[in-house]
Structure formats: structure tokens, C-alpha cells
Design an enzyme around this catalytic site. Structure first.
Site, PDB file in Angstrom:
ATOM      1  NE  ARG A 126      -2.690   3.259  12.294  1.00  0.00           N
ATOM      2  CZ  ARG A 126      -1.644   3.623  11.577  1.00  0.00           C
ATOM      3  NH1 ARG A 126      -1.066   5.158  11.132  1.00  0.00           N
ATOM      4  NH2 ARG A 126      -1.515   3.343  10.011  1.00  0.00           N
ATOM      5  CE  LYS A 179      -7.636   2.228   1.854  1.00  0.00           C
ATOM      6  NZ  LYS A 179      -7.881   1.008   3.137  1.00  0.00           N
ATOM      7  CG  ASP A 222      -5.968   0.774  -1.314  1.00  0.00           C
ATOM      8  OD1 ASP A 222      -5.121   1.588  -0.760  1.00  0.00           O
ATOM      9  OD2 ASP A 222      -6.290  -0.086  -0.912  1.00  0.00           O
ATOM     10  NE  ARG A 223      -3.783   3.901   3.339  1.00  0.00           N
ATOM     11  CZ  ARG A 223      -3.912   4.504   4.255  1.00  0.00           C
ATOM     12  NH1 ARG A 223      -2.270   5.025   4.777  1.00  0.00           N
ATOM     13  NH2 ARG A 223      -3.063   3.409   5.260  1.00  0.00           N
ATOM     14  CG  ASP A 233      -2.180   4.166  -1.278  1.00  0.00           C
ATOM     15  OD1 ASP A 233      -3.484   4.293  -2.730  1.00  0.00           O
ATOM     16  OD2 ASP A 233      -2.292   3.593  -0.860  1.00  0.00           O
ATOM     17  CG  ASP A 251      -2.652   0.156  -2.673  1.00  0.00           C
ATOM     18  OD1 ASP A 251      -2.487   1.125  -2.141  1.00  0.00           O
ATOM     19  OD2 ASP A 251      -3.061  -1.438  -2.437  1.00  0.00           O
ATOM     20  CB  SER A 273      -0.741  -0.284   1.062  1.00  0.00           C
ATOM     21  OG  SER A 273      -1.435   0.166   1.134  1.00  0.00           O
ATOM     22  CG  HIS A 274       0.448   3.278   3.094  1.00  0.00           C
ATOM     23  ND1 HIS A 274      -0.837   2.608   3.081  1.00  0.00           N
ATOM     24  CD2 HIS A 274       0.993   3.304   4.547  1.00  0.00           C
ATOM     25  CE1 HIS A 274      -0.715   2.075   4.621  1.00  0.00           C
ATOM     26  NE2 HIS A 274      -0.081   2.542   5.359  1.00  0.00           N
TER      27      HIS A 274
HETATM   28  C1  G1P Z   1      -4.193   1.685   8.120  1.00  0.00           C
HETATM   29  C2  G1P Z   1      -5.137   2.168   8.297  1.00  0.00           C
HETATM   30  C3  G1P Z   1      -6.883   1.799   7.904  1.00  0.00           C
HETATM   31  C4  G1P Z   1      -6.472   0.494   6.712  1.00  0.00           C
HETATM   32  C5  G1P Z   1      -5.147   0.508   6.379  1.00  0.00           C
HETATM   33  C6  G1P Z   1      -5.087  -0.559   5.274  1.00  0.00           C
HETATM   34  O1  G1P Z   1      -4.506   0.686   9.052  1.00  0.00           O
HETATM   35  O2  G1P Z   1      -5.642   2.811   9.616  1.00  0.00           O
HETATM   36  O3  G1P Z   1      -7.675   2.462   8.384  1.00  0.00           O
HETATM   37  O4  G1P Z   1      -7.772  -0.458   6.259  1.00  0.00           O
HETATM   38  O5  G1P Z   1      -4.080   1.007   7.113  1.00  0.00           O
HETATM   39  O6  G1P Z   1      -4.691   0.265   3.941  1.00  0.00           O
HETATM   40  P1  G1P Z   1      -3.590   0.266  10.730  1.00  0.00           P
HETATM   41  O7  G1P Z   1      -1.595   0.076  10.322  1.00  0.00           O
HETATM   42  O8  G1P Z   1      -3.809   1.307  11.268  1.00  0.00           O
HETATM   43  O9  G1P Z   1      -3.497  -1.183  11.307  1.00  0.00           O
HETATM   44 ZN    ZN Z   2      -3.185   1.662  -0.516  1.00  0.00          ZN
END
Ligand code: G1P
Ligand code: ZN
Length: 543
Positions: free
Chosen positions: A496, A376, A281-282, A277, A279, A113-114
Site C-alpha cells: 500500500r 470500528k 465495521d467499515r 463491508d 462484517d 471482513s471485506h
Molecule cells: C487493512 C487496513 C487496516 C484495517 C485492517 C482491518 O489492513 O489497511 O487499516 O485495520 O485492514 O480492517 P492491512 O491489509 O493494511 O494490514
Molecule cells: Zn470489516
């Protein structure tokens, strides 16, 4: 070509987190590591012989190598066909779209992901089911259990498959079909949004900037925004996907998408800015000198959904993750539709969407989406906003301010403390849990704590219960402080802290969120002993 059975030993650390298994690349590069996990997936999902699988990833470092291994293992495991995006590329929402469109058994998505990419950075893998969504906890638990007892895996001895030209090849008896990664997704978007109206808006001089952050959405955004919708060339920036995202952190927020933020807050800023991001999705949405919080974005999309042809018929319901602000709840109430509060992670929305209970979903972590796929979807949110802007013909800022005037403003911010020693982070959570009784009823300035709990969720569709999903400190005026440990990090622990205060009085809506939340922040640090226990004076990231 023969199938080889390889003797292996379990790795103890293959427990999928919020969104699949994420580790540093060198961990995945250990002999048998990826193979063990892939075999554990195959052994847990019980695909029928000849089933079709979708495979693709966000193009980060190790994507291509991993895909070759997965293809050879799928061939050895009896899959009949694999659809793979050209170059091994599929954004996460596009993978979900392809899984659904071609009625496949499911898909394997490669992404962290990010999180940053590169030889020493992050990689990830997850399985999505035939509905296009992340596997349920029952399935991920089964995969983890299998990974702890695995003793062998099967792989086809074969040369690598070329992934760079569209078309079909075979691997043993399995077909490998290399598909255009963008086309099916772009067609889906065109079916949901009024492309003519958006085209007219862009033609009228409305300027946009989309920051693909050198990540997977570059080709998607270029094709859809520039080629199909006529945004001027260069509207998409950082549009070439790179294995290390250009050394950046491909997370669309005010800290990491700084190139875009500078443009949108600079002189002669465009009318609309957005980023997505690693991949795809954000999303982050910006107006001229204006930031839309993801929680507000979800509420705004819901309130204006009728602007888009795909949502004209109305929304069945809305779902938001627990830490996401309650702005969407107010819209749901006005629309007289249900609003569901789920644990963090997109997988909890899947059952609600499959059951037809919700149409729109969102998370404060820059995630919005709908039942068009089961992930997403960053570019979807951008197109939805453009559709609304094309219909309302107002600036982003004035649309948001009007919304606040009508519904009130949910001031919102999230503080992330990344890379903490695990013990210190657990200590903070433990202290809070032990303080529930003493905190309840306590007053701090204008805030009184009404209840505290550890969020527990019962899925209204299958009755499954997910416990310990975050500590909630709920105040009598509706304000909230939430504490949660991240389930996606790969180093130490990330704590968080989510802060939310509701303000009905329009005269206060101009305030900066950090100012409006000042008192709550002091309370949050005080009752958790966060600074003392972690040694951190400041969060790593504020969003
Ligand atoms: C984080 C985000 C959550 C999202 C996930 C995947 O997860 O807070 O909302 O669904 O990335 O993109 P976390 O690291 O808080 O478990
Ligand atoms: Zn992502």
C-alpha cells in the site's frame, strides 16, 4: 455426550495478521486446522471455568460449520455459556457490543471482513477480549506460539445445535443462548444518537441509500434505518446477506461499491449514500455526487461531535492510524484535545479507549468508531453523519467544503498493489529502508524530504513497543508518502502506498485529489522503483 481428545499436529501458518487469522476456506476445511487454532486460543486466554463466551460471524461461507465446531470445543473446554447470534450472525461491532453489555469473558468473531466469501474465497477467525476489542499482540503472539506446539485438542461428541430460533439449549453442561443479533446493537445506537431528529430529517424528504453489499449489515440497516428511523422502504439496497456476498467484493469503496456509486453520481441522486463491508465495521460516506474520504470523515465527526447526544459532553481525545491523514489532528488542535498516532489496525486503539484517553478513532481504510464499542463501526458512522445532517440541515458537500475552508484540506489517496510476489514487495520496502540517509534533504520540485523512518509506536498505556509499522517519507511542508505491506491479505503480498498533501489555500480545494497529488505520486514511484521491481504499471485499487 463425551469429551474426545483428538491427537493433532501443528500447522506452521497460523500467525494472526492485522485482524485475526485469515485464510482461504479450503485451508480452514483441512482436518484439524480450525480446531488447532481454536484450542490455541483457549489455551492462551486462560478463561475461568464457567466463563461466558460470545460467538458470531458475518455469515460468509463456512460460518455455520465453524460455529458448530467452536461450540463443541467451548463445551469441552469448560465454558459455562455461549451467546450466539441467531443464524450464527453477529456483525463485528455488534459482537463487541454484546461482549461488553453482558460482561462476558470475550468472544470469537468469524469474518474475513471485506474480503470475498465463498467455497474458494476467504474465511477468518479472531478472539476479542472482555473489553470487546481485538486481542492485544501479546495474546495473539501467545496463540501463534501455542499453534506451533499443539499436540491435541478437546471436543464434545454431540449433535449440532440449532441456531435458527431464539432461546436456550445445552451442549453437555454448557448453555447455548441464541440471541437476536440486532437488538442490543440497535439499542446502543439509539442511546448515542438523536433518533427523533434523524426521523424528522428522513420525513422531510431527505433521501438516503445504504448499500449493505449482501453482507452482514443488511438486517441491521433495515431494522435501524427503515424500521426504527422511517427511511422509505428500499433505502437499504443489497440488504439480504449471502454466503458469497452475491459474488461481490464486500468492501465499501469507490471501486467495489459500484452499484451505490452509480446511484449517488447519477441523475436524481439521493442526498446521502453509504455502504459497509462484509462484517459491518467499515463505512463509506457519499453525498450527492460527492465522496467523503475516510480521513476527512473522522475529522468531520470530531468537529461536529456535539450534534450527537452521546458525544455532547466533549471528546477526551482522537486517535488515528499512522497512514490516516492528519485532518483529524487539526480538529484536535482546535478543540484542544490530544490526537494519537497509532500503527494500522484497530487493536492499537483499545488501550487508549480503555484508559479514557480517546473517544473517537479512525483509519483511512474506511474505518471510524468510538469508545461505545472496541471495534470500528460502519452503521455507527452512518448514524453519526445522519445526526449531523439533521442538525446542520446542509448538504454533505457543503458541510465538507466549509470544513476545508476552516481547517485546510488534506488531499489524500491510497494506491494498492495487490497479489505481488512477496520477494518483489519486500524488495521495495528494503530499498526504501536502505535509502533513508540518501533521501533525507533531497528536493523533488516543490517537495523536500525532511525525514524518513520506519514507524515505531510505544503504547502510552502499557509501554509496549511495535516496530516496523510502515516506511514514512515526510516532507517539509507536512506532505507524506507512506509505504506498508498489508497484514490482512491471503495471497502473495499487497503493497500500500499512501499519499497526503496539505493545502491551506481555499482557492485550491476544488481540485481533484489525483490532480493535487500528481507530483507526490511520481516521487513515490520513483524513489521506490516500484514499477521496475514489481512489473506493475498501475495499482489494483485506488481509494
Ligand atoms: C487493512 C487496513 C487496516 C484495517 C485492517 C482491518 O489492513 O489497511 O487499516 O485495520 O485492514 O480492517 P492491512 O491489509 O493494511 O494490514
Ligand atoms: Zn470489516
Amino acid at each position: 455426550m463425551s469429551i474426545r481428545t483428538v491427537v493433532t499436529q501443528p500447522f506452521p501458518d497460523q500467525k494472526p495478521g492485522t485482524s485475526g487469522l485469515r485464510k482461504k476456506v479450503p485451508v480452514f476445511q483441512q482436518a484439524h486446522y480450525l480446531e488447532n487454532f481454536v484450542q490455541s486460543i483457549f489455551d492462551s486466554i486462560a478463561a475461568p471455568q464457567g466463563a461466558t463466551l460470545v460467538v458470531g460471524g458475518d455469515g460468509r461461507y463456512y460460518n455455520r460449520e465453524a460455529i458448530q465446531i467452536i461450540l463443541k470445543m467451548a463445551a469441552a473446554d469448560g465454558f459455562g455459556e455461549v451467546l450466539v447470534g441467531r443464524g450464527g450472525i453477529l456483525s463485528t461491532p455488534a459482537a463487541s457490543c454484546v461482549i461488553r453489555k453482558f460482561n462476558t469473558f470475550g468472544g470469537i468473531i468469524l469474518s474475513a471482513s471485506h474480503n470475498p466469501g465463498g467455497p474458494k474465497e476467504d474465511f477468518g477467525i479472531k478472539f476479542n477480549s472482555s473489553n470487546g476489542g481485538p486481542a492485544t499482540e501479546t495474546v495473539t503472539d501467545a496463540i501463534f506460539a501455542k499453534s506451533k506446539s499443539i499436540s491435541s485438542y478437546r471436543i464434545l461428541d454431540a449433535a449440532d445445535v440449532s441456531l435458527d430460533e431464539l432461546g436456550e439449549t445445552t451442549l453437555g453442561t454448557m448453555k447455548v443462548k441464541v440471541i437476536d443479533p440486532v437488538n442490543d446493537y440497535a439499542e446502543l445506537m439509539a442511546s448515542l444518537f438523536d433518533f427523533d431528529a434523524i426521523r424528522a430529517l428522513l420525513k422531510s424528504g431527505f433521501r438516503i441509500k445504504f448499500d449493505a453489499m449482501h453482507a452482514v449489515n443488511g438486517p441491521y440497516a433495515t431494522e435501524i434505518l427503515e424500521n426504527r428511523l422511517g427511511a422509505t422502504a428500499g433505502s437499504v439496497m443489497n440488504g439480504i446477506p449471502l454466503e458469497d456476498f452475491g459474488g461481490g467484493h464486500p468492501d465499501p469503496n469507490l471501486t467495489y461499491a459500484h452499484d451505490l456509486v452509480e446511484i449517488m453520481y447519477g441523475d436524481d441522486a439521493p442526498d446521502f449514500g453509504a455502504a459497509s463491508d462484509g462484517d459491518g465495521d467499515r463505512n463509506m460516506i457519499l453525498g450527492k455526487h460527492f465522496f467523503v474520504t475516510p480521513s476527512d470523515s473522522l475529522a468531520l465527526l470530531a468537529a461536529n461531535a456535539a450534534s450527537a447526544p452521546g458525544y455532547k459532553q466533549g471528546l477526551a481525545g482522537i486517535a488515528r492510524s499512522m497512514p490516516t491523514s492528519a485532518a483529524a489532528d487539526r480538529v484536535a488542535k482546535a478543540l484542544n484535545i490530544p490526537c494519537y498516532e497509532t500503527p494500522t489496525g484497530w487493536k492499537f486503539f483499545g488501550n487508549l479507549m480503555d484508559a479514557g484517553k480517546v473517544t473517537l478513532c479512525g483509519e483511512e481504510s474506511f474505518g471510524t468508531g468510538s469508545d461505545h464499542v472496541r471495534e470500528k463501526d460502519g452503521l455507527w458512522a452512518v448514524l453519526f453523519w445522519l445526526n449531523i445532517l439533521a442538525v446542520r440541515k446542509q448538504s454533505v458537500e457543503s458541510i465538507v467544503r466549509e470544513h476545508w475552508t476552516k481547517f485546510g484540506r488534506n488531499f489524500y489517496s491510497r494506491y494498492d498493489y495487490e497479489g505481488l510476489p512477496t520477494e518483489a514487495a519486500n524488495g521495495v520496502m528494503q530499498l526504501l529502508r536502505e535509502s533513508f540517509t540518501s533521501l533525507t534533504g533531497t528536493t523533488f520540485g516543490k517537495y523536500t524530504i525532511q525525514t524518513c523512518d520506519d514507524f515505531s509506536y510505544t503504547d502510552s498505556v502499557d509501554g509496549s513497543v511495535s516496530k516496523n509499522q510502515g516506511v514514512r517519507i515526510l516532507f517539509s511542508d507536512g506532505s507524506r508518502i507512506i509505504y506498508r505491506l498489508s497484514g490482512t491479505g491471503t495471497e502473495g503480498a499487497t503493497l500500500r502506498v499512501y499519499l497526503e498533501a496539505y493545502e491551506a489555500d481555499a482557492a485550491q480545494h476544488h481540485l481533484d485529489a489525483q490532480d493535487a497529488l500528481k507530483e507526490l505520486i511520481v516521487i513515490a514511484l520513483d524513489i521506490s522503483e516500484l514499477v521496475k521491481r514489481t512489473g506493475r504499471e498501475r495499482p489494483t485499487v485506488i481509494t
